[in-house]
Enzyme design. Structure first.
Site, short mmCIF file in Angstrom:
data_model
loop_
_atom_site.label_atom_id
_atom_site.label_comp_id
_atom_site.label_asym_id
_atom_site.label_seq_id
_atom_site.Cartn_x
_atom_site.Cartn_y
_atom_site.Cartn_z
N GLU A 145 -1.49 -8.65 4.61
CA GLU A 145 -1.33 -9.08 6.00
C GLU A 145 -2.65 -9.27 6.74
OE1 GLU A 145 -0.89 -6.12 4.70
OE2 GLU A 145 -0.76 -4.49 6.15
N HIS B 278 -3.64 -5.02 1.03
CA HIS B 278 -2.98 -5.44 2.26
C HIS B 278 -2.98 -6.97 2.38
CE1 HIS B 278 -2.46 -1.53 4.29
NE2 HIS B 278 -3.46 -1.18 3.51
N CYS C 41 0.83 -1.20 0.00
CA CYS C 41 0.00 0.00 0.00
C CYS C 41 0.88 1.26 0.00
CB CYS C 41 -0.98 -0.03 1.17
SG CYS C 41 -2.32 1.15 0.96
#
Ligand code: XMP
Length: 543
Positions: free
Chosen positions: A201, A199, A100
């Site tokens: 994660e 993202h 990002c």
């Protein structure tokens, strides 16, 4: 029991110990989910450390990592003074993954273009921002996708960006696109630089953990053999280096976190650690005996067991307001702890089992070491009063990782797997005035409820289950007698971090069995109800 300005913490202090051979450096630009990146890297079996962008260069030189991951950020690269990666790291010859903001800053610093758009909501969307669930299409093969995504496939990812890359830097190519982000994934395979607009994660990117595993293992070449045993070893070295020959006090709450922290610290510094267990008389059935037995018996860790029931219960007399009760308990806890600490001759360090979800850290955009930390703990306020430094070896871990570390340290499963228990104890499960008698009634009901949950094999499927004793009396009939007794509410929730929670859906038979037992076996309760409120709008505890 929340302190907005905790004293200096020393998790970094021992970090000059030799790092693991395969290390990933995570550069934090202030994202709230940077720790999730670290967690995913750990899950891939690779050691990682997080450094704020202001210290990225030193961290790189110290760690000699095999790869770098750049976090997201609430900042915009177009903003004056927004964070940058030290340019030298782009020339260091190691793979880089920008997530990002990380992708945007990499693009910007390498000569590409990022279109600003700080607006949120409709404005940002009209400029191409994306927030929430999105789908990307894989357009070319890429090392990140190995064994996972093929050309032409569509995959769900989680986006959260206003700005976006509009022209990539030389050497990059697009390997995945989405409607709002034509540069959803970019790659420069010669330099091994990658950027994702989404993202990976977060849980809402279902394949994210595997994409990150591909980066750290396939691209960076890490072996993936790092384990909790390694974490234990590294932490022990760090604690030794940070503490030296100073004395450490650890406040045990009876919960998993402080127990794991204490056992780990004891392994590092042995008798330099003294544990203080303040028994406020608001614990569950058998809890104090279990803690004392475990520490003195199984681990032979010096433990001061302070019985302060009278002081707490006398002070709680007449208090009915939830905040007044919490404040009184918090303050008295600190007073008692402080008295004991002084009696022991004081200490330089206070150890706490603070976990990552208790800590909200963000890096200031102007750089510098001004890290804002908010921590939630049971002995908040004490370190400032006694000028103690903090040792918080679990700061980067999530609850399930702490449990794994507890197992690694040999703590019994019955202890490690325990449900969380709040610092103020049963006092916040007895709305209205807390008395010895009501604590006793609640302890009995709670013990029956938990026994039935264990017997049904449900304990581990539930985040937290407990009984609440309501300040309401209702009429009942037992045998031929009229009763006029208290109502007990049962609560059970599932959760991942306690921030949000769902009601555990017991079957009616189970609830019926528990209700019958409580009413039959606990004098003072003649009615049982089940709390069917999720969080939000309810909280987990009743007060
Ligand atoms: P709530 O009631 O806020 O609880 O939804 C979320 C989680 O935090 C625990 N809790 C506390 N833990 N000190 C603690 O150590 C406290 O003062 C405290 N208050 C709530 C609660 O049990 C649940 O797991």
């Amino acid at each position: 029991m929340t302190s907005d300005a905790p004293p200096e913490s020393t998790p970094e202090a021992g970090r000059h110990s030799s790092p693991a051979a395969d290390t990933i450096l995570i550069v934090d630009f202030g994202s709230q989910v940077t720790q999730l990146i670290a967690r995913r890297v750990r899950e891939a079996g690779v050691y990682s450390e997080i450094a704020p962008f202001t210290q990225a260069l030193e961290a790189f030189e110290r760690l000699r990592p095999r790869g770098i991951i750049l976090s997201g950020s609430p900042a915009s690269v177009a903003e004056e003074g927004s964070p940058r990666l030290p340019q030298a790291l782009f020339e260091a010859g190691v793979p880089i993954l920008g997530i990002c903001y990380g992708q945007q800053v990499m693009t910007h610093q390498l000569g590409g273009e990022v279109r600003p758009g700080h607006e949120t909501g409709a404005d940002a969307l009209s400029r191409g921002g994306e927030f929430g669930r999105a789908f990307l299409t894989v357009t070319e093969e890429c090392a990140l996708f190995d064994g996972l995504w093929r050309v032409g496939e569509r995959h769900q990812v989680w986006m959260s960006h206003g700005d976006k890359v509009t022209r990539f830097a030389d050497g990059f190519r697009i390997v995945a696109v989405s409607d709002g982000a034509p540069f959803a994934v970019i790659a420069d395979e010669a330099r091994r630089f990658y950027g994702t607009q989404f993202h990976p994660e977060v849980m809402h990117t279902p394949d994210g953990a595997r994409l990150l595993a591909n980066f750290v293992r396939h691209v960076c070449g890490c072996a993936g053999d790092w384990t909790m045993a390694e974490f234990r070893k590294t932490k022990v070295e760090q604690i030794r280096a940070a503490v030296g020959d100073a004395r450490v006090l650890c406040g045990l709450s009876g919960g998993v976190d402080s127990a794991v922290a204490a056992v780990l610290i004891h392994e590092a510094i042995g008798e330099q650690l003294t544990c203080v267990f303040v028994d406020h008389g608001l614990l569950r059935a058998g809890e104090a005996e279990q803690v004392v037995g475990l520490f003195r018996g199984a681990y032979n860790i010096p433990l001061v067991h302070v019985t302060a029931e009278a002081r707490f219960l006398d002070g709680l007399a007449g208090l009915t307001d939830p905040e007044a009760k919490r404040k009184f308990i918090g303050k008295t806890f600190i007073d008692v702890f402080e008295e004991e600490a002084r009696a022991l001759g004081g200490a330089d360090f206070l150890a706490q089992g603070t976990l990552y979800p208790d800590v909200i850290e963000s890096v200031s955009f102007t750089g510098g070491p001004s890290v804002t930390i908010k921590s939630h703990h049971n002995v908040g306020g004490l370190p400032e009063r006694m000028a103690m430094k903090l040792v918080e070896p679990l700061r980067e871990l999530f609850k399930d990782e702490v449990r794994a570390l507890g197992r690694e340290l040999g703590l019994p499963e019955s202890f490690v797997g325990r449900h969380p228990f709040p610092g103020p104890g049963l006092a916040i499960r007895i709305p209205g005035e807390v008395t010895r008698e009501r604590c006793e009634i609640l302890r009995k009901a709670d013990a029956i409820y938990l026994e039935e949950i264990r017997n049904a094999g449900l304990y581990d499927a539930i985040w937290q289950a407990f009984a609440v004793l309501l300040p309401v009396r209702t009429v009942g009939v037992m045998g031929d007698h009229r009763t006029y007794d208290s109502v007990c509410a049962l609560r059970a929730v599932t959760s991942t971090d306690g921030m949000t929670a769902d009601v555990y859906p017991f079957d009616a038979q189970f609830l019926g069995r528990v209700a019958t037992r409580i009413v039959n076996e606990v004098r003072g309760i003649n009615r049982v109800v089940y709390d069917y409120t999720s969080k939000p709008p309810g909280t987990i505890e009743w007060e």
